[in-house]
Design a protein around this motif. Sequence first.
Motif, mmCIF file in Angstrom:
data_model
loop_
_atom_site.group_PDB
_atom_site.id
_atom_site.type_symbol
_atom_site.label_atom_id
_atom_site.label_comp_id
_atom_site.label_asym_id
_atom_site.label_seq_id
_atom_site.Cartn_x
_atom_site.Cartn_y
_atom_site.Cartn_z
ATOM 1 N N ALA A 37 0.774 -0.907 -0.341
ATOM 2 C CA ALA A 37 -0.279 0.200 0.020
ATOM 3 C C ALA A 37 0.820 0.917 -0.115
ATOM 4 O O ALA A 37 0.758 1.555 1.011
ATOM 5 C CB ALA A 37 -1.486 0.138 0.942
ATOM 6 N N LEU A 96 3.068 3.315 11.817
ATOM 7 C CA LEU A 96 2.361 2.880 12.790
ATOM 8 C C LEU A 96 2.499 1.320 13.208
ATOM 9 O O LEU A 96 1.210 0.737 13.750
ATOM 10 C CB LEU A 96 1.214 3.283 12.539
ATOM 11 C CG LEU A 96 0.294 4.650 12.050
ATOM 12 C CD1 LEU A 96 -1.212 5.552 11.292
ATOM 13 C CD2 LEU A 96 0.544 5.147 13.212
ATOM 14 N N VAL A 97 3.100 0.342 12.228
ATOM 15 C CA VAL A 97 3.234 -0.737 12.659
ATOM 16 C C VAL A 97 4.246 -0.840 14.085
ATOM 17 O O VAL A 97 3.526 -1.582 14.525
ATOM 18 C CB VAL A 97 4.391 -1.671 11.654
ATOM 19 C CG1 VAL A 97 4.151 -3.186 12.024
ATOM 20 C CG2 VAL A 97 2.730 -1.408 10.320
ATOM 21 N N CYS A 168 -8.852 -0.821 12.478
ATOM 22 C CA CYS A 168 -8.535 -0.601 11.716
ATOM 23 C C CYS A 168 -10.041 0.578 10.819
ATOM 24 O O CYS A 168 -10.927 0.029 10.888
ATOM 25 C CB CYS A 168 -8.338 -1.861 10.531
ATOM 26 S SG CYS A 168 -7.675 -0.738 9.136
ATOM 27 N N ASN A 172 -9.159 -1.054 5.636
ATOM 28 C CA ASN A 172 -7.699 -1.538 5.363
ATOM 29 C C ASN A 172 -8.133 -3.186 5.637
ATOM 30 O O ASN A 172 -7.948 -3.421 6.571
ATOM 31 C CB ASN A 172 -6.635 -1.389 5.342
ATOM 32 C CG ASN A 172 -5.380 -2.145 4.414
ATOM 33 O OD1 ASN A 172 -6.096 -2.813 3.696
ATOM 34 N ND2 ASN A 172 -4.760 -2.369 4.742
ATOM 35 N N ASP A 200 -6.083 2.872 14.881
ATOM 36 C CA ASP A 200 -5.675 3.200 13.269
ATOM 37 C C ASP A 200 -6.192 3.577 12.160
ATOM 38 O O ASP A 200 -7.255 2.539 11.774
ATOM 39 C CB ASP A 200 -4.751 1.711 13.436
ATOM 40 C CG ASP A 200 -3.604 1.985 11.646
ATOM 41 O OD1 ASP A 200 -4.349 2.861 11.179
ATOM 42 O OD2 ASP A 200 -3.250 1.428 11.943
ATOM 43 N N ILE A 202 -5.165 5.312 10.115
ATOM 44 C CA ILE A 202 -3.912 5.982 9.091
ATOM 45 C C ILE A 202 -4.623 5.990 7.542
ATOM 46 O O ILE A 202 -4.178 7.237 6.698
ATOM 47 C CB ILE A 202 -2.813 4.745 8.673
ATOM 48 C CG1 ILE A 202 -1.665 5.686 7.447
ATOM 49 C CG2 ILE A 202 -3.554 3.536 8.025
ATOM 50 C CD1 ILE A 202 -0.441 4.848 7.965
ATOM 51 N N HIS A 203 -6.000 5.883 7.547
ATOM 52 C CA HIS A 203 -6.563 5.998 6.159
ATOM 53 C C HIS A 203 -7.381 7.024 6.189
ATOM 54 O O HIS A 203 -8.351 7.237 4.892
ATOM 55 C CB HIS A 203 -7.003 4.283 5.257
ATOM 56 C CG HIS A 203 -6.278 3.304 5.569
ATOM 57 N ND1 HIS A 203 -5.043 3.121 4.010
ATOM 58 C CD2 HIS A 203 -5.654 2.043 5.612
ATOM 59 C CE1 HIS A 203 -4.645 2.192 4.133
ATOM 60 N NE2 HIS A 203 -4.691 1.369 4.969
ATOM 61 N N SER A 233 1.047 9.138 5.972
ATOM 62 C CA SER A 233 2.228 8.772 4.907
ATOM 63 C C SER A 233 1.469 7.911 4.233
ATOM 64 O O SER A 233 1.832 8.158 2.654
ATOM 65 C CB SER A 233 2.781 7.337 5.707
ATOM 66 O OG SER A 233 2.104 6.467 7.092
ATOM 67 N N HIS A 242 8.647 7.193 7.263
ATOM 68 C CA HIS A 242 7.890 5.771 8.945
ATOM 69 C C HIS A 242 8.333 6.743 10.111
ATOM 70 O O HIS A 242 9.308 6.944 10.683
ATOM 71 C CB HIS A 242 9.816 4.894 9.011
ATOM 72 C CG HIS A 242 9.332 3.527 8.391
ATOM 73 N ND1 HIS A 242 8.311 2.687 8.703
ATOM 74 C CD2 HIS A 242 10.158 2.999 7.647
ATOM 75 C CE1 HIS A 242 8.618 1.808 8.533
ATOM 76 N NE2 HIS A 242 8.953 1.834 7.836
HETATM 77 C C1 PLP Z 1 -4.568 0.062 8.287
HETATM 78 C C2 PLP Z 1 -2.743 0.455 8.334
HETATM 79 N N1 PLP Z 1 -2.585 0.141 9.476
HETATM 80 C C3 PLP Z 1 -0.877 1.088 9.000
HETATM 81 C C4 PLP Z 1 0.273 -0.094 8.125
HETATM 82 C C5 PLP Z 1 1.217 1.173 7.324
HETATM 83 O O1 PLP Z 1 1.394 1.839 8.907
HETATM 84 P P1 PLP Z 1 3.943 2.291 8.772
HETATM 85 O O2 PLP Z 1 4.415 1.595 7.263
HETATM 86 O O3 PLP Z 1 3.827 3.753 9.072
HETATM 87 O O4 PLP Z 1 4.149 0.947 9.645
HETATM 88 C C6 PLP Z 1 -0.746 0.632 7.356
HETATM 89 C C7 PLP Z 1 -0.248 -0.030 5.154
HETATM 90 O O5 PLP Z 1 -0.992 -0.219 4.707
HETATM 91 C C8 PLP Z 1 -2.169 -0.114 7.021
HETATM 92 O O6 PLP Z 1 -3.185 -0.448 6.104
#
Ligand code: PLP
Length: 389
Positions: A37, A96-97, A168, A172, A200, A202-203, A233, A242
Amino acid sequence: MSFDEIIDRRGTHCVKWDMMEERYGVPADDGIAMWVADMDFRPPRCVLDAVQGMVDHGVFGYHGDDRSYREAICWWMKERHGWQVDPSWIFTTAGLVNAVAINLEAFTAPGDDIVLFTPVYHAFARVIRAAGRNVVECEMPVQDGIYRMDFDAWDAQMTGSEKMLILCSPHNPGGRVWTRAELEGIADFARRHDLMIVSDEIHHDIVYPGAHHIPMSTLPGIADRLIMLTAPSKTFNIAGAHTGQVIIEDPNLRDRFARRMAGLGKSPNSFGLFMTEAAYSPEGAAWVDDLVAYLDGNRQLVDSSINAIPGLRSMPMQSTYLAWVDFSGTGMAREEFTARVEKGARIATNHGPTFGKGGDSVLRFNFGTPRSRVAEAMERLASAFSDLQ
Ligand SMILES: Cc1ncc(COP(=O)(O)O)c(C=O)c1O
């Protein structure tokens, strides 16, 4: 800046294009990378200028005084998401991981059960297991073609040893933007089972017309169990920096998280801070509006092309540039439809089972790429399944 520009990313150490042959056997010379992604676009000029400014200055020492970075984040959350963040609530992680991993360390113990609503972003389960915690999958039912919550079934599934839910939102890989009623249901579920919620989001910036993302943090009475994760990101295509944010309103949770961060000796990378600050600006916002409009065109092309192939179905998406395509209607075994996509169409996608339960008959297609390339991929797909027409 045109999203139509084809930028050759091969040979740049980018995982999406440079690893697809090794990972999927899709040839580097004429394969199409639609997995990982990230997008094949440059970030907006303001972000490039920020990096250029650092390079022109040429001294890359330790970063200090991050007030303007924090203020930019607060501005973005208020302006784009109606969420009032205090600068002191923000922590910076290496994405975020990494943020999920630190939260597991800060708030749970080895052997604890961690709840996921699956299918869901695959790295959650990977990090949970690597940290010696257990994944509890609450499988989401598909009703009227989209993922839903099933709290009655999940209540019956809980044993009392679950400590945390990783959510999420937007979702995703299903592309759902959860409604207020669904988010309230999640909050009630967490209260009933005494779960912390790591949300999370992020999207959150890539949301299509007709849908509206609601930050979990804007629900009343949830702050004492809530950790918010955000990052520029996905939105600005700067995943290589990162840099992500953990935002915690509750002072007790904040204190526990801060201690864990200190114990790990964490401090951020200055490139990520500069890029984030530049992105979270009016210029960045205008670019995101254009990006979402462009991706919406790609989404429509993907949906109409895929749904025209008998037996294939793209889940209707409200968010993300990741199409979740179900091949069950073809009656083919996984190996066969996957081989047709990888060997026939020469397209690399993410395999559904890595996202957990519910992904068996599915491949995920990333359409964050110029329209002409999406069109080419859709033509190849149609011809790989032409015997079904
Ligand atoms: C829901 C979600 N969280 C985290 C990430 C990745 O986060 P990062 O690259 O900041 O570790 C993604 C990447 O696709 C994602 O879809």
